[in-house]
Design an enzyme around this catalytic site. Structure first.
Site, PDB file in Angstrom:
ATOM      1  N   ASN A   1      67.476  84.135  86.929  1.00  0.00           N
ATOM      2  CA  ASN A   1      68.361  84.976  87.336  1.00  0.00           C
ATOM      3  C   ASN A   1      67.899  86.425  87.818  1.00  0.00           C
ATOM      4  O   ASN A   1      66.939  86.578  88.313  1.00  0.00           O
ATOM      5  CB  ASN A   1      69.428  85.272  86.149  1.00  0.00           C
ATOM      6  CG  ASN A   1      70.056  83.956  85.887  1.00  0.00           C
ATOM      7  OD1 ASN A   1      70.388  83.093  86.816  1.00  0.00           O
ATOM      8  ND2 ASN A   1      70.479  83.781  84.697  1.00  0.00           N
TER       9      ASN A   1
ATOM     10  N   ASP B   1      66.103  90.277  84.655  1.00  0.00           N
ATOM     11  CA  ASP B   1      64.669  90.367  84.057  1.00  0.00           C
ATOM     12  C   ASP B   1      64.178  91.749  84.992  1.00  0.00           C
ATOM     13  O   ASP B   1      63.914  93.023  84.765  1.00  0.00           O
ATOM     14  CB  ASP B   1      63.684  89.434  84.333  1.00  0.00           C
ATOM     15  CG  ASP B   1      64.111  88.366  83.235  1.00  0.00           C
ATOM     16  OD1 ASP B   1      64.079  88.614  81.971  1.00  0.00           O
ATOM     17  OD2 ASP B   1      64.319  87.240  83.843  1.00  0.00           O
TER      18      ASP B   1
ATOM     19  N   TYR C   1      78.475  83.351  84.998  1.00  0.00           N
ATOM     20  CA  TYR C   1      77.851  82.129  85.210  1.00  0.00           C
ATOM     21  C   TYR C   1      79.121  81.194  85.367  1.00  0.00           C
ATOM     22  O   TYR C   1      80.261  81.531  85.539  1.00  0.00           O
ATOM     23  CB  TYR C   1      77.171  81.893  83.947  1.00  0.00           C
ATOM     24  CG  TYR C   1      76.039  82.913  83.326  1.00  0.00           C
ATOM     25  CD1 TYR C   1      74.925  83.089  84.242  1.00  0.00           C
ATOM     26  CD2 TYR C   1      76.265  83.571  82.360  1.00  0.00           C
ATOM     27  CE1 TYR C   1      74.048  83.973  83.937  1.00  0.00           C
ATOM     28  CE2 TYR C   1      75.355  84.481  81.919  1.00  0.00           C
ATOM     29  CZ  TYR C   1      74.131  84.670  82.579  1.00  0.00           C
ATOM     30  OH  TYR C   1      73.104  85.521  82.306  1.00  0.00           O
TER      31      TYR C   1
ATOM     32  N   GLN D   1      71.806  97.699  93.614  1.00  0.00           N
ATOM     33  CA  GLN D   1      72.103  98.123  92.151  1.00  0.00           C
ATOM     34  C   GLN D   1      73.295  99.214  92.341  1.00  0.00           C
ATOM     35  O   GLN D   1      74.275  99.277  91.443  1.00  0.00           O
ATOM     36  CB  GLN D   1      71.146  98.647  91.199  1.00  0.00           C
ATOM     37  CG  GLN D   1      70.412  97.409  90.749  1.00  0.00           C
ATOM     38  CD  GLN D   1      69.470  97.576  89.299  1.00  0.00           C
ATOM     39  OE1 GLN D   1      68.804  98.552  89.493  1.00  0.00           O
ATOM     40  NE2 GLN D   1      69.104  96.713  88.520  1.00  0.00           N
TER      41      GLN D   1
ATOM     42  N   GLY E   1      75.117  88.418  81.232  1.00  0.00           N
ATOM     43  CA  GLY E   1      73.725  88.656  81.024  1.00  0.00           C
ATOM     44  C   GLY E   1      73.597  89.912  80.447  1.00  0.00           C
ATOM     45  O   GLY E   1      74.363  90.260  79.165  1.00  0.00           O
ATOM     46  N   GLU E   2      72.707  90.955  80.719  1.00  0.00           N
ATOM     47  CA  GLU E   2      72.403  91.906  79.872  1.00  0.00           C
ATOM     48  C   GLU E   2      72.650  93.415  80.703  1.00  0.00           C
ATOM     49  O   GLU E   2      73.345  94.242  80.451  1.00  0.00           O
ATOM     50  CB  GLU E   2      70.958  92.033  79.502  1.00  0.00           C
ATOM     51  CG  GLU E   2      70.497  93.195  78.741  1.00  0.00           C
ATOM     52  CD  GLU E   2      69.033  92.761  78.196  1.00  0.00           C
ATOM     53  OE1 GLU E   2      68.340  93.597  77.970  1.00  0.00           O
ATOM     54  OE2 GLU E   2      68.785  91.865  77.939  1.00  0.00           O
ATOM     55  N   ASP E   3      72.122  93.237  81.959  1.00  0.00           N
ATOM     56  CA  ASP E   3      72.320  94.776  82.498  1.00  0.00           C
ATOM     57  C   ASP E   3      73.717  94.727  82.822  1.00  0.00           C
ATOM     58  O   ASP E   3      74.075  96.110  82.886  1.00  0.00           O
ATOM     59  CB  ASP E   3      71.436  94.569  83.609  1.00  0.00           C
ATOM     60  CG  ASP E   3      71.496  95.836  84.568  1.00  0.00           C
ATOM     61  OD1 ASP E   3      70.817  97.021  83.993  1.00  0.00           O
ATOM     62  OD2 ASP E   3      71.880  96.050  85.721  1.00  0.00           O
ATOM     63  N   SER E   4      74.531  93.955  83.470  1.00  0.00           N
ATOM     64  CA  SER E   4      75.712  94.224  83.966  1.00  0.00           C
ATOM     65  C   SER E   4      76.717  94.431  82.825  1.00  0.00           C
ATOM     66  O   SER E   4      77.674  95.063  83.053  1.00  0.00           O
ATOM     67  CB  SER E   4      76.432  93.140  84.999  1.00  0.00           C
ATOM     68  OG  SER E   4      76.175  91.690  84.375  1.00  0.00           O
TER      69      SER E   4
HETATM   70  O1  TRH Z   1      71.198  87.976  86.315  1.00  0.00           O
HETATM   71  P1  TRH Z   1      71.648  88.032  84.948  1.00  0.00           P
HETATM   72  O2  TRH Z   1      72.059  86.701  84.470  1.00  0.00           O
HETATM   73  O3  TRH Z   1      70.338  88.144  83.861  1.00  0.00           O
HETATM   74  C1  TRH Z   1      70.265  87.365  82.690  1.00  0.00           C
HETATM   75  C2  TRH Z   1      70.201  88.548  81.601  1.00  0.00           C
HETATM   76  O4  TRH Z   1      69.447  89.804  81.769  1.00  0.00           O
HETATM   77  C3  TRH Z   1      69.584  88.039  80.288  1.00  0.00           C
HETATM   78  O5  TRH Z   1      69.381  88.808  79.547  1.00  0.00           O
HETATM   79  C4  TRH Z   1      68.238  87.217  80.783  1.00  0.00           C
HETATM   80  O6  TRH Z   1      67.830  86.351  79.543  1.00  0.00           O
HETATM   81  C5  TRH Z   1      68.447  86.279  81.998  1.00  0.00           C
HETATM   82  O7  TRH Z   1      68.990  87.009  82.760  1.00  0.00           O
HETATM   83  C6  TRH Z   1      67.264  85.606  82.251  1.00  0.00           C
HETATM   84  O8  TRH Z   1      72.746  89.202  84.535  1.00  0.00           O
HETATM   85  P2  TRH Z   1      72.391  90.543  84.377  1.00  0.00           P
HETATM   86  O9  TRH Z   1      71.462  90.980  83.290  1.00  0.00           O
HETATM   87  O10 TRH Z   1      73.661  91.451  84.545  1.00  0.00           O
HETATM   88  O11 TRH Z   1      71.520  91.173  85.756  1.00  0.00           O
HETATM   89  C7  TRH Z   1      72.130  91.016  87.009  1.00  0.00           C
HETATM   90  C8  TRH Z   1      71.444  92.251  87.849  1.00  0.00           C
HETATM   91  O12 TRH Z   1      71.496  91.952  89.220  1.00  0.00           O
HETATM   92  C9  TRH Z   1      72.004  93.479  87.521  1.00  0.00           C
HETATM   93  O13 TRH Z   1      71.025  94.485  87.617  1.00  0.00           O
HETATM   94  C10 TRH Z   1      73.121  93.888  88.688  1.00  0.00           C
HETATM   95  C11 TRH Z   1      72.049  93.184  90.014  1.00  0.00           C
HETATM   96  N1  TRH Z   1      72.824  92.837  91.115  1.00  0.00           N
HETATM   97  C12 TRH Z   1      72.853  93.498  92.117  1.00  0.00           C
HETATM   98  O14 TRH Z   1      72.196  94.836  92.224  1.00  0.00           O
HETATM   99  N2  TRH Z   1      73.584  93.228  93.211  1.00  0.00           N
HETATM  100  C13 TRH Z   1      73.877  92.141  93.390  1.00  0.00           C
HETATM  101  O15 TRH Z   1      74.715  91.931  94.795  1.00  0.00           O
HETATM  102  C14 TRH Z   1      73.978  91.239  92.325  1.00  0.00           C
HETATM  103  C15 TRH Z   1      74.567  89.801  92.472  1.00  0.00           C
HETATM  104  C16 TRH Z   1      73.385  91.530  91.078  1.00  0.00           C
END
Ligand code: TRH
Length: 356
Positions: free
Chosen positions: A17, A20, A186, A239, A256-259
């Site tokens: 995803n 990270d 998801y 972002q 996930g974590e960041d959002s």
């Molecule tokens: O992508 P994620 O599902 O990430 C996850 C988690 O970090 C989890 O802890 C980890 O174990 C796993 O991956 C492997 O969801 P998350 O954490 O919200 O990260 C998404 C990132 O993508 C966030 O920084 C926002 C960014 N994003 C954009 O900047 N623009 C976009 O168009 C999209 C769809 C996302």
């Protein structure tokens, strides 16, 4: 970069995803915005092309190679999520007269067990780093943790945000009376039923890139409409745009974590779908998260049922939608408590300099 800039090497492996790369990029950019000099060493920079296409002043991105060298002037080495920097690099650290401070930045922790590891040393007794100490840095909620990423000025920018002007500038204007929702999830077996419930009032649903897009298309058909609901499949957002999409929403689903953290700082009603793990660890993490919240600010039962539903694999119909006012009040109350805690970057800088 200022003359006194601390120099950071930040290592990141993309496991899955976007999170990270997303977390590491936010940290790198935040450090650089505070005057630090950062090299982000990443094995797969492709997510950055989407989320940070313009880079950031003070951040140099390098592709991970086994022969990446340790520059003499590096003060702090951060490995994200125990990703193990290349052995040759670690050996170079061990060979320094005054080695850099070496930290492992963990995933966001909610359980007490994770928080107990914050700040602990891990002496390296063997391997290329023999003789070094690696320190554990644990992001989390509340005292005793390393805090949460929150850039200076984030909450002020959010407070000054004008959603209709921004939606218009993105080409996604809101019709009068429409509520806005974001779905960044998801897969979930109940998405079609969730959409039916959402369609009872005029709603503009923004669906960022990801597995929710085909699910929404399958449920709503090619017109992406149902009842009073219309959905938009969003292109890749930076972002900063991603944050603003959340700011423009009356409610959101994040994953996930960041959002999750972005939704919290946003202060609007949200629900969190955790990264699913086969051993069910995400369920324990969710329960601990809800307990943290309830200990700090009143969390309506209907909202916690909503969180549980979004993390149930064999979901029945969605529960009753929580009262939006109570839900918003609960998010704002916890957000305001969390905003009193020193943010992660501030804590990380202080920790690294103290250990160095
Ligand atoms: O992508 P994620 O599902 O990430 C996850 C988690 O970090 C989890 O802890 C980890 O174990 C796993 O991956 C492997 O969801 P998350 O954490 O919200 O990260 C998404 C990132 O993508 C966030 O920084 C926002 C960014 N994003 C954009 O900047 N623009 C976009 O168009 C999209 C769809 C996302």
């Amino acid at each position: 970069m200022t003359m006194s800039a601390v120099r950071w090497d930040l290592f990141c492996r993309v496991i899955d995803n976007l999170g990270d790369a997303g977390v590491c990029w936010r940290l790198a950019a935040d450090l650089a915005a505070r005057g630090e000099a950062v090299r982000l060493v990443i094995d797969d920079p492709s997510p950055l092309a989407h989320i940070a296409p313009d880079g950031a002043a003070g951040v140099e991105v390098l592709r991970w190679r086994d022969d990446v060298a340790l520059p003499a002037e590096v003060d702090v080495v951060v490995e994200a999520f125990a990703c193990d920097p290349p052995p040759r690099y670690v050996a170079q650290m061990a060979g320094c007269t005054r080695p850099p401070c070496w930290l492992n930045l963990e995933y966001l922790g909610t359980e007490a067990r994770a928080l107990r590891s914050h700040g602990l040393p891990s002496p390296q007794l063997e391997g290329p780093g023999r003789g070094l100490t690696k320190w554990w840095f644990q992001p989390g909620f509340g005292a005793g943790s390393g805090g949460l990423l929150r850039e200076p000025g984030l909450l002020a920018a959010r407070a000054a945000f004008e959603r209709d002007a921004w939606l218009q500038s993105m080409g996604w204007p809101r019709a009068p009376g429409e509520q806005v929702a974001v779905l960044f999830s998801y897969a979930h077996p109940g998405i079609a039923q969730w959409l039916v419930a959402l369609a009872s009032r005029p709603t503009l649903l923004l669906v960022p890139q990801g597995p929710a897009q085909p699910l929404v298309r399958a449920a709503l058909g090619p017109q992406l409409r149902q009842g009073a609901l219309r959905a938009l499949q969003l292109p890749w957002l930076t972002q900063s745009q991603f944050d603003r999409a959340l700011w423009s929403a009356d409610s959101s689903v994040v994953r996930g974590e960041d959002s999750l953290l972005r939704a919290l700082w946003c202060g609007s009603p949200f629900v969190w779908q955790l990264y699913p793990q086969r051993d069910g660890a995400h369920q324990r993490k969710l329960q601990a998260f809800l307990e943290h919240w309830a200990a700090e600010a009143p969390l309506p039962r209907a909202a916690s049922e909503w969180f549980v539903w979004w993390n149930t694999e064999a979901a029945g119909p969605p529960p009753r939608r929580p009262d939006a006012g109570a839900w918003r009040a609960a998010v704002l109350a916890w957000r305001d408590r969390l905003a009193q805690q020193a943010d992660l970057t501030t804590q990380l800088i202080g920790f690294a300099l103290a250990k160095r």
